[in-house]
Design an enzyme around this catalytic site. Structure first.
Site, mmCIF file in Angstrom:
data_model
loop_
_atom_site.group_PDB
_atom_site.id
_atom_site.type_symbol
_atom_site.label_atom_id
_atom_site.label_comp_id
_atom_site.label_asym_id
_atom_site.label_seq_id
_atom_site.Cartn_x
_atom_site.Cartn_y
_atom_site.Cartn_z
ATOM 1 N N SER A 113 5.002 -0.306 -2.661
ATOM 2 C CA SER A 113 3.868 -1.204 -2.458
ATOM 3 C C SER A 113 3.270 -0.967 -1.085
ATOM 4 O O SER A 113 3.969 -0.573 -0.147
ATOM 5 C CB SER A 113 4.327 -2.661 -2.580
ATOM 6 O OG SER A 113 3.316 -3.546 -2.133
ATOM 7 N N TYR B 165 9.866 -9.502 0.314
ATOM 8 C CA TYR B 165 9.254 -8.477 -0.538
ATOM 9 C C TYR B 165 8.896 -7.233 0.270
ATOM 10 O O TYR B 165 9.222 -6.107 -0.122
ATOM 11 C CB TYR B 165 8.015 -9.054 -1.214
ATOM 12 C CG TYR B 165 7.317 -8.102 -2.145
ATOM 13 C CD1 TYR B 165 7.825 -7.857 -3.417
ATOM 14 C CD2 TYR B 165 6.138 -7.465 -1.768
ATOM 15 C CE1 TYR B 165 7.182 -6.988 -4.288
ATOM 16 C CE2 TYR B 165 5.491 -6.597 -2.631
ATOM 17 C CZ TYR B 165 6.011 -6.360 -3.887
ATOM 18 O OH TYR B 165 5.366 -5.495 -4.737
ATOM 19 N N THR C 51 -8.831 -8.167 -18.617
ATOM 20 C CA THR C 51 -10.086 -8.597 -18.002
ATOM 21 C C THR C 51 -9.936 -8.911 -16.524
ATOM 22 O O THR C 51 -10.902 -9.280 -15.868
ATOM 23 C CB THR C 51 -10.612 -9.859 -18.709
ATOM 24 O OG1 THR C 51 -9.647 -10.921 -18.563
ATOM 25 C CG2 THR C 51 -10.846 -9.597 -20.186
#
Length: 199
Positions: free
Chosen positions: A26, A39, A77
């Site tokens: 990440s 994280y 979407t």
């Protein structure tokens, strides 16, 4: 997860005489993001694990690389919702590549790293982030007489981690003064942001 994956994959690859491991990292491992201590630290450790596996097992023709991903909504979407948002949309369009990432962007990079065409590549951190890491945030100059006092917007992302990372990135880039998340119980996480007039 990645540690155990490497631990049990390496012996099999050694018996096969070669192998390729691709970890998914990440951008939080490369830049500081508020309220993501655990994280970000874990993703930083994943980068280090990737390098160590590449060094330790290169003699066995085992390659190990990590893909550093940016904002990649996984809902059908979600990307369009972010692009249409009055706050988040202009921010995304100001990036080096003016769209959000797609899952297939990561898949294509993974396939390439596993392919023969990448057989001389190991231990790298490959960004798949649309240029987020190479373009520093710059303050936006506004005319205080014509700019609105604030703008509000919202976005939806598939996971709380992605939604929190989006909030933190907008805040750190000084694009928003407020960002909150809401778990609707089902469907994507909802994020609400307020962008103040800056002058």
């Amino acid at each position: 997860g990645p540690f155990w994956g490497c631990k049990y994959a390496v012996p099999i690859m050694q018996r096969c005489g070669e192998g390729s491991i691709v970890n998914i990292g990440s951008m939080s491992s490369k830049v500081g993001l508020e309220r993501l201590v655990a994280y970000s630290s874990a993703k930083g450790a994943l980068n280090a694990l990737t390098r160590q596996v590449a060094v330790e097992f290169g003699k066995d023709m085992i390659r190990c690389n990590v893909i550093i991903i940016g904002f990649i909504p996984s809902g059908g979407t979600a990307s369009q919702q972010v692009m249409d948002d009055p706050v988040a949309g202009p921010i995304v369009r100001s990036l080096s590549l003016t769209r959000l990432g797609r899952p297939e962007d990561v898949a294509y990079a993974s396939v390439w790293l596993c392919s023969d065409e990448a057989e001389f590549i190991t231990g790298i951190e490959l960004p798949v982030d649309g240029g987020v890491l190479v373009r520093p945030a710059a303050p936006e100059i506004r005319n205080p007489e014509t700019a609105p006092a604030s703008r509000r917007g919202a976005f939806s992302l598939s996971t709380p981690i992605n939604a929190r990372a989006q909030c933190n990135s907008l805040y750190n880039r000084r694009e928003v003064s407020h960002c909150s998340l809401r778990d609707p119980g089902e469907g994507p996480f909802q994020g609400e942001v307020t962008c103040p007039n800056r002058h």
